[in-house]
Motif scaffolding. Structure first.
Motif, PDB file in Angstrom:
ATOM      1  N   SER A   1      34.708   3.187 118.027  1.00  0.00           N
ATOM      2  CA  SER A   1      33.730   2.356 117.318  1.00  0.00           C
ATOM      3  C   SER A   1      34.250   0.946 117.095  1.00  0.00           C
ATOM      4  CB  SER A   1      33.360   3.010 115.971  1.00  0.00           C
ATOM      5  OG  SER A   1      34.390   2.873 115.003  1.00  0.00           O
TER       6      SER A   1
ATOM      7  N   ALA B   1      32.377  -2.488 118.284  1.00  0.00           N
ATOM      8  CA  ALA B   1      32.053  -3.534 117.312  1.00  0.00           C
ATOM      9  C   ALA B   1      32.728  -4.859 117.659  1.00  0.00           C
ATOM     10  CB  ALA B   1      32.450  -3.083 115.909  1.00  0.00           C
TER      11      ALA B   1
ATOM     12  N   ASP C   1      29.807   0.793 112.257  1.00  0.00           N
ATOM     13  CA  ASP C   1      28.527   0.496 112.872  1.00  0.00           C
ATOM     14  C   ASP C   1      28.743  -0.570 113.946  1.00  0.00           C
ATOM     15  OD1 ASP C   1      25.529   1.038 112.370  1.00  0.00           O
ATOM     16  OD2 ASP C   1      25.617  -1.146 112.539  1.00  0.00           O
TER      17      ASP C   1
ATOM     18  N   TYR D   1      29.148  -4.180 112.813  1.00  0.00           N
ATOM     19  CA  TYR D   1      29.985  -4.309 111.621  1.00  0.00           C
ATOM     20  C   TYR D   1      30.579  -5.715 111.461  1.00  0.00           C
ATOM     21  CZ  TYR D   1      33.904  -3.405 108.439  1.00  0.00           C
ATOM     22  OH  TYR D   1      34.794  -3.458 107.399  1.00  0.00           O
TER      23      TYR D   1
ATOM     24  N   VAL E   1      28.343  -1.721 107.659  1.00  0.00           N
ATOM     25  CA  VAL E   1      28.199  -0.278 107.461  1.00  0.00           C
ATOM     26  C   VAL E   1      29.300   0.498 108.176  1.00  0.00           C
ATOM     27  CG1 VAL E   1      26.646   1.704 107.804  1.00  0.00           C
ATOM     28  CG2 VAL E   1      25.688  -0.571 107.304  1.00  0.00           C
TER      29      VAL E   1
ATOM     30  N   HIS F   1      30.324   4.854 108.776  1.00  0.00           N
ATOM     31  CA  HIS F   1      29.860   6.235 108.645  1.00  0.00           C
ATOM     32  C   HIS F   1      31.093   7.096 108.368  1.00  0.00           C
ATOM     33  CE1 HIS F   1      25.893   5.134 110.422  1.00  0.00           C
ATOM     34  NE2 HIS F   1      26.657   4.208 111.010  1.00  0.00           N
TER      35      HIS F   1
END
Length: 327
Positions: A26, A30, A103, A106, A212, A214
């Motif tokens: 991730s 990003a 996210d 981000y 955000v 997760h």
């Protein structure tokens, strides 16, 4: 001369090699959406005994953006965060946990948020559930921006799993207190202590839902949730004891905790199945944390306050470049 990054992302990890892939993937996505040269990633290996070091080295070698892997062999999340702060060069220092996933937008949203501020600040972001099978804890779900009232105790307003602050904040506040957080005598509240000290200096504390993460925390047993919440309250109680004689806000926080007891009768919390009377549970564990801190403080308190470590003094000499342009 190479421009300094606008954002330093700090991730601390210990013996979580198998869970790192989701986070690191991730981060790659990003960073690809952020302007070139805007981001550096600092990975702190907190004395892992599994193959974390190899995985971090392999991931670093395959990235086109700046990645630094640093070692903090002494166990403790606050120690690891302090090691990461020492290495960070960005005008914005962001941190997340090794069981979170960023996210895709981000970094862009984080930069947009801080670009709208007119001075040093701490901002917490949104924390959404990563797996619907996990219990709904360690989340921050509000979809609207908020500003903390300066006189309030900041516990729970924002969380260390998605937290960012200006480099000037680190210069003023100093280091995380290594007596708090995972791996320490008090297994939580290193982030709350940092926020409490910062707001005591007049630094604004905000929540912004635009950036955000997760959270894949993996807690699915009620007993695990109850133990986690007890640890949170015990850590907050230890903070009460630490700051009781220095800051009048603690007296107000204790008063509100006592006043909240009536809510167990008229407005009970029903979301935690292992806790029948939530406010009494919370106050009981805060009292235990206060007592434990007062018992341990004489043996553990060093001659100088550990929160005034070199991190803050060293960072005062830096002039981070806030540019989001290419290096």
């Amino acid at each position: 001369m190479t421009a300094l990054p606008a954002i330093s992302l700090l991730v601390c990890t210990r013996d979580r090699a198998s869970a790192l892939a989701m986070l690191l993937d991730s981060v790659t996505v990003a960073v690809a959406r952020a302007p070139h040269g805007a981001v550096e990633v600092i990975l702190v290996d907190n004395g892992s005994q599994d193959d974390t070091a190899d995985r971090l080295a392999q991931w670093r070698a395959a990235r086109a953006f700046p990645v630094r892997v640093v070692q903090e062999p002494r166990a403790g999340l606050a120690r690891a965060r302090n090691r990461g702060l020492d290495a960070a060069r960005g005008a914005i220092i962001a941190m997340t946990d090794d069981d979170c996933v960023l996210d895709p937008g981000y970094f862009n949203e984080l930069a947009r948020c801080f670009g709208e501020l007119d001075g040093p600040a701490i901002v917490g972001g949104r924390i959404l559930p990563g797996d619907p099978a996990d219990l709904p804890v360690t989340l921050k779900l509000e979809d609207h921006a908020m500003v903390a009232r300066p006189g309030d105790f900041p516990g729970g307003f924002v969380m260390g799993a998605n937290l960012a602050f200006s480099a000037q904040v680190a210069a003023r506040v100093g280091a995380f207190d290594e007596r708090f957080g995972a791996g320490a005598a008090f297994v939580s509240a290193e982030d709350t202590d940092y926020l409490f000290r910062a707001t005591g200096l007049g630094i604004p504390l905000r929540y912004d839902p635009r950036f955000v993460v997760h959270h894949h925390h993996g807690r699915r047993l009620v007993a695990d949730e109850t133990r986690l919440l007890a640890g949170y309250s015990r850590g907050d109680g230890a903070l009460y004891a630490k700051h009781l004689l220095r800051d009048r806000r603690v007296v107000g926080a204790i008063g509100r905790d006592i006043a909240d007891l009536w809510r167990d009768l008229v407005d009970p919390v029903t979301t935690h199945r292992g806790i029948r009377r939530f406010y009494a549970f919370r106050l009981r564990h805060k009292a235990a944390g206060m007592i434990a801190y007062l018992r341990e403080a004489p043996a553990r308190q060093p001659a100088a306050d550990p929160t005034l470590a070199a991190t803050g003094r060293e960072r005062r000499t830096r002039r981070p470049d806030s540019s989001l342009g290419s290096s």
